[in-house]
Structures are given as C-alpha cells and as structure tokens.
Design a protein around this motif. Structure first.
Motif, short mmCIF file in Angstrom:
data_model
loop_
_atom_site.label_atom_id
_atom_site.label_comp_id
_atom_site.label_asym_id
_atom_site.label_seq_id
_atom_site.Cartn_x
_atom_site.Cartn_y
_atom_site.Cartn_z
N LEU A 1 0.80 -1.22 0.00
CA LEU A 1 0.00 0.00 0.00
C LEU A 1 0.84 1.27 0.00
CD1 LEU A 1 -2.88 -0.99 2.44
CD2 LEU A 1 -2.95 -0.86 -0.06
N VAL A 2 2.06 1.20 0.52
CA VAL A 2 2.88 2.41 0.60
C VAL A 2 3.95 2.49 -0.47
CG1 VAL A 2 2.46 2.74 3.06
CG2 VAL A 2 4.44 1.41 2.31
N THR A 3 4.12 1.45 -1.26
CA THR A 3 5.15 1.47 -2.30
C THR A 3 4.65 2.19 -3.55
OG1 THR A 3 6.70 0.13 -3.54
CG2 THR A 3 4.49 -0.75 -3.29
N ASN A 4 5.58 2.67 -4.34
CA ASN A 4 5.23 3.33 -5.59
C ASN A 4 5.30 2.39 -6.79
OD1 ASN A 4 4.81 5.83 -4.39
ND2 ASN A 4 6.97 6.38 -4.56
N HIS A 5 5.98 1.29 -6.65
CA HIS A 5 6.19 0.37 -7.77
C HIS A 5 5.62 -0.99 -7.41
CE1 HIS A 5 8.37 -2.45 -10.36
NE2 HIS A 5 8.36 -1.46 -11.23
N LEU A 6 4.80 -1.55 -8.26
CA LEU A 6 4.22 -2.87 -8.04
C LEU A 6 5.10 -3.93 -8.68
CD1 LEU A 6 0.45 -2.14 -8.80
CD2 LEU A 6 1.55 -2.35 -6.57
N THR A 7 5.45 -4.92 -7.90
CA THR A 7 6.24 -6.03 -8.42
C THR A 7 5.31 -7.13 -8.92
OG1 THR A 7 6.33 -7.25 -6.33
CG2 THR A 7 8.02 -5.54 -6.69
N SER A 8 5.88 -8.12 -9.58
CA SER A 8 5.07 -9.24 -10.04
C SER A 8 4.50 -10.01 -8.85
CB SER A 8 5.88 -10.16 -10.94
OG SER A 8 7.01 -10.66 -10.28
N ASN B 1 9.01 -9.08 -16.63
CA ASN B 1 8.99 -10.54 -16.75
C ASN B 1 7.60 -11.08 -17.05
OD1 ASN B 1 7.52 -10.98 -14.29
ND2 ASN B 1 9.41 -10.75 -13.14
N HIS B 2 7.53 -12.34 -17.40
CA HIS B 2 6.26 -12.92 -17.84
C HIS B 2 5.24 -13.02 -16.71
CE1 HIS B 2 8.20 -16.59 -16.32
NE2 HIS B 2 7.01 -17.11 -16.25
N PHE B 3 5.69 -13.09 -15.45
CA PHE B 3 4.74 -13.11 -14.35
C PHE B 3 3.98 -11.79 -14.25
CE2 PHE B 3 7.67 -16.42 -12.74
CZ PHE B 3 6.76 -17.45 -12.67
#
Length: 172
Positions: A5-12, A49-51
């Motif tokens: 919720l507090v990050t700016n970048h969403l990871t896979s 990446n593909h994920f």
C-alpha cells in the motif's frame, strides 16, 4: 499488504497477491490498489517478466469485477477499459473474452428496466453458450459459464451478500 500500500512500484509478486486475494481487500484498500493499477504504463510493463504480464490483466479484471459487484460502476470502467486495451495489444482471445463478458455484466448491472436487463442477460447467455460450445475444455470459459449461472440465478442483480472487511493497517 501494508508494504504494498505504501510502495510506488508494483512487483510481479504484488500483482500475484492482488490476483489471488483481491476479493478480501477492504474498500479503502481497493481504492489504493485501483489507483496503482491504473497508473501502470503498459508499454513499460510489457518489458517486465512474464509473471508481471500474466498477473497484471488478471488484477485489472478482478478489480473491475469487484467494483461492479460493489456498485461502483464508473470506477469499474477504468480497469475494464485498460483490460480491453491490453487484450487488443497482446491479441489474447481469452483476455478479449473476459473483457467482453465484464462489459456485458456492467451493462446488465447498470440497466434499470427489467425487460432490457432480461434482454441483455439473454444476449450474454448466448455469448457464453457459444464460447462453451467452441472451447468446452477452457478453464476461463468454465469460469465465465459458472459466473453467468450465478448472475442468471440472481436475474441480473448484483450480489447482495458482499462483506467488505474493515481496514487494518499495522504500524511499522
């Protein structure tokens, strides 16, 4: 979840979490997630990446579906439109089918006249039946067919037993 919720970048991994647990999020969390998912630039995402490529459209579809079920029809259009654009961009028949299904569900939910709602429900029944006949072993088609059966059982009305959990944000 608190870190996401507090990050700016969403990871896979974040997207995989949202894809699996979207329905368990509170309305406040859904709004934050929605804003983050809408802001993702697909052209940048396409190089990930593909994920990431796999889970991002799933998140958009699930988010749109959750928002429609909760009655936030205007808000549901944003992730749905993004899902449609991605389906066209990657030329995925499954994503296109899912987007078309969600578009029809949105049209049914927003229809005020019962006879028009029934006409739209009948149209969606024909579409889903055709998909089921064309691709009988597709997991997506089976899921859409099951979703349509529940929608049909409710006569095109939104689910009325949705429980939105309260927001619990732990302090670091």
């Amino acid at each position: 979840m608190n870190q996401i919720l507090v990050t700016n970048h969403l990871t896979s991994y974040d997207l995989q979490f949202f894809a699996d647990f979207m329905t368990l999020l509170s309305m406040d969390q859904l709004q934050i997630v929605s804003r983050k998912l809408i802001e993702v630039d697909f052209n940048v995402m396409d190089s990930f990446n593909h994920f990431y490529k796999k889970y991002y459209p799933i998140c958009l579809g699930n988010l749109s579906d959750c928002l429609m079920d909760l009655g936030y029809f205007e808000e549901a259009k944003q992730p749905l439109n993004k899902l449609i654009a991605i389906a066209d961009h990657v030329d995925s028949i499954e994503l296109k089918m899912w987007a078309q299904y969600l578009e029809n569900v949105l049209a049914i939910y927003t229809e005020n006249q019962n006879n028009e709602k029934q006409n739209k429900l009948n149209k969606l029944n024909q579409i889903v039946t055709n998909w089921h006949n064309l691709l009988p072993s597709s997991r997506l088609v089976e899921g859409l067919h099951g979703g349509f059966q529940r929608l049909s059982d409710r006569n095109g009305d939104r689910p009325n037993n949705i429980h939105i959990p309260p927001v619990y944000i732990l302090k670091p």
